[in-house]
Write a protein that holds these residues in place. Structure first.
Motif, mmCIF file in Angstrom:
data_model
loop_
_atom_site.group_PDB
_atom_site.id
_atom_site.type_symbol
_atom_site.label_atom_id
_atom_site.label_comp_id
_atom_site.label_asym_id
_atom_site.label_seq_id
_atom_site.Cartn_x
_atom_site.Cartn_y
_atom_site.Cartn_z
ATOM 1 N N GLY A 141 0.800 -1.220 0.000
ATOM 2 C CA GLY A 141 0.000 0.000 0.000
ATOM 3 C C GLY A 141 0.831 1.267 0.000
ATOM 4 N N ARG B 99 -1.660 -11.654 2.309
ATOM 5 C CA ARG B 99 -1.982 -10.291 1.883
ATOM 6 C C ARG B 99 -3.432 -9.983 2.235
ATOM 7 N NH1 ARG B 99 -4.088 -8.698 -3.141
ATOM 8 N NH2 ARG B 99 -3.555 -6.594 -3.824
ATOM 9 N N GLN C 264 -3.624 -1.953 3.046
ATOM 10 C CA GLN C 264 -2.956 -3.222 2.809
ATOM 11 C C GLN C 264 -2.185 -3.674 4.050
ATOM 12 O OE1 GLN C 264 -4.719 -3.830 0.058
ATOM 13 N NE2 GLN C 264 -2.976 -4.683 -1.040
ATOM 14 N N SER D 127 -6.386 -7.155 2.229
ATOM 15 C CA SER D 127 -6.808 -5.897 1.618
ATOM 16 C C SER D 127 -8.179 -5.516 2.170
ATOM 17 C CB SER D 127 -6.900 -6.048 0.094
ATOM 18 O OG SER D 127 -5.663 -6.466 -0.451
#
Length: 463
Positions: free
Chosen positions: A237, A431, A392, A433
């Motif tokens: 991010g 990851r 993120q 998000s």
């Protein structure tokens, strides 16, 4: 008389059941590919079938194969959901079935796009003369922005690429961060420049382009140059120092294109605008409306500070078309499509329903929730790999790549939430998000608990 009510009622009832059930729905598909083929396949139909029956059959067949990416606990990619106003407008766009290429073919669609475009430019704080194209997503937005860049840097070098092509043209250099998104490379392939035109610029530990490395690369002014900056690294991010990059690039006569697929929306938040300081000095920008504006797929946006090269790269003229009618804007002059869906209706509805403050609230809330997710996992011994500057979160479970990948798989299979795996600086990572407009603290806490439970289970299985 055509029966519209039957199939549309079936579709509405099925859609309403699905949407209202999202908060408690398992976040992940339940069916295998083989089971979906079994449910949906079969011989080619030899004759007509009642439309309502077709809709019911389709909905039942795909039910267990849907990935509920509109759920508040879907963190797998930077996907948004769909707000009620945007979804309803998108349904109307389908019913109206306007071909949004020309004003003459779809006057209302063209005007709505123009109004929405002006709102977007104001929201992002860009120059008032900025042109806007409504495209499928960030891939085509990057393609279009880079097409305008290609046109302009070659024009400055005395070459008309739209008429003379690339054979014999001065070679173009593209300076882009080593952690750029792959859509940049793909766009350059589409544009005939090839990926070998890219000079990767060194990045820091968060994936931000190093301004000193860019300055060094810009010392070679032999070729027309495009600089690709990034507003929101797809893993961390992180934001490039866009203002400084613009100053360096423009001093060297280069065009600056910003890939801001999700990060550009930070410009709408008073508390996060600092991340995009100087972004108004860039030459073109790419972003998605189907991310933080939370409109249905597909909806990307390309913006260009220089309308002339934008139009030059995209526009087309034909004797049978009715163009520039009464000076009205023809949408096909700003995107690579000819016939296309009227995407502007959903964007218009989303902005009108949320307003500036509503969009900023979504961005700020998602940022705070991403920090909450990271803090909760870190407090329980999970390594957080990135500075959570936006939405993120990158985490890793111990020093074993295999363990991290097994936890990602276990979380996906369990179904409380869904996030993807990635590789960051050569190491496996999870990851996370946070982008959906419905996500709340309960979703984060429930999901963090599920991740920790799966981590414990995987460790127990490993002995």
């Amino acid at each position: 008389m055509v029966d519209w009510e039957g199939p549309l009622t079936e579709a509405f009832e099925r859609a309403n059941t699905y949407l209202t059930g999202l908060p408690e729905r398992r976040v992940g598909p339940r069916a295998t590919a083989a089971e979906l083929h079994e449910a949906l396949g079969g011989a080619l139909p030899t004759g007509p079938t009642d439309a309502r029956e077709v809709v019911a059959h389709l909905a039942k067949g795909v039910e267990d194969g849907l990935l509920p990416s509109g759920s508040g606990r879907f963190f797998g990619f930077v996907f948004g959901g769909a707000t009620p106003a945007a979804l309803a407008a998108d349904w109307l766009a389908t019913a109206w079935d306007q071909n949004a290429g020309l004003y003459a073919a779809a006057p209302a669609a063209a005007v709505v796009e123009e109004v929405a475009a002006n709102w977007l430019v104001e929201l992002f704080g860009l120059p008032s003369t900025t042109s806007v194209g409504f495209v499928t997503g960030a891939q085509m937005a990057n393609f279009t922005g880079l097409a305008a860049a290609r046109h302009e840097v070659l024009r400055r070098a005395g070459w008309d690429v739209e008429h003379d092509g690339l054979i014999g043209a001065p070679p173009i250099r593209v300076l882009a961060g080593a952690e750029r998104h792959d859509t940049i490379d793909r766009a350059l392939r589409f544009l005939g420049l090839g990926t070998n035109c890219i000079t990767p610029i060194a990045v820091d530990e968060q994936g931000r382009m190093r301004a000193d490395a860019l300055a060094k690369a810009l010392e070679d002014e032999e070729h027309p140059t495009i600089v690709c900056a990034q507003a929101g690294n797809v893993n961390t991010g992180a934001f490039d120092a866009i203002g400084e990059i613009c100053d360096l690039a423009h001093a060297a006569g280069a065009w600056v294109h910003v890939d801001g697929a999700f990060g550009l929306w930070a410009a709408v938040s008073p508390t996060l605008q600092r991340l995009v300081d100087g972004i108004d000095r860039a030459d073109s920008w790419a972003t998605d409306a189907h991310k933080w504006l939370n409109v249905p797929y597909d909806s990307g946006l390309v913006l260009c500070a220089h309308p002339e090269p934008h139009r030059a790269a995209m526009s087309i003229r034909a004797a049978y078309l009715i163009q520039d009618e009464n000076g009205q804007r023809d949408p096909l002059d700003y995107n690579p499509e000819f016939s296309r869906r009227a995407r502007g209706f959903a964007v218009y509805a989303a902005i009108r329903a949320l307003g500036r403050s509503g969009i900023a609230e979504i961005v700020d809330r998602c940022h705070a929730l991403a920090r909450r997710f990271a803090d909760t996992l870190a407090a329980n011994g999970v390594e957080v790999l990135n500075d959570v500057v936006l939405n993120q979160v990158l985490v890793r479970f111990g020093d074993d790549d295999a363990l991290t990948r097994r936890v990602v798989s276990a979380v996906q299979q369990e179904g409380t939430c869904w996030m993807s795996g990635t590789t960051w600086q050569g190491k496996a990572a999870m990851r996370i998000s946070v982008t959906n407009w419905t996500t709340n603290e309960s979703d984060i806490d429930r999901s963090a608990t599920a991740v920790l439970q799966q981590l414990a289970g995987v460790r127990l299985e490993g002995g």
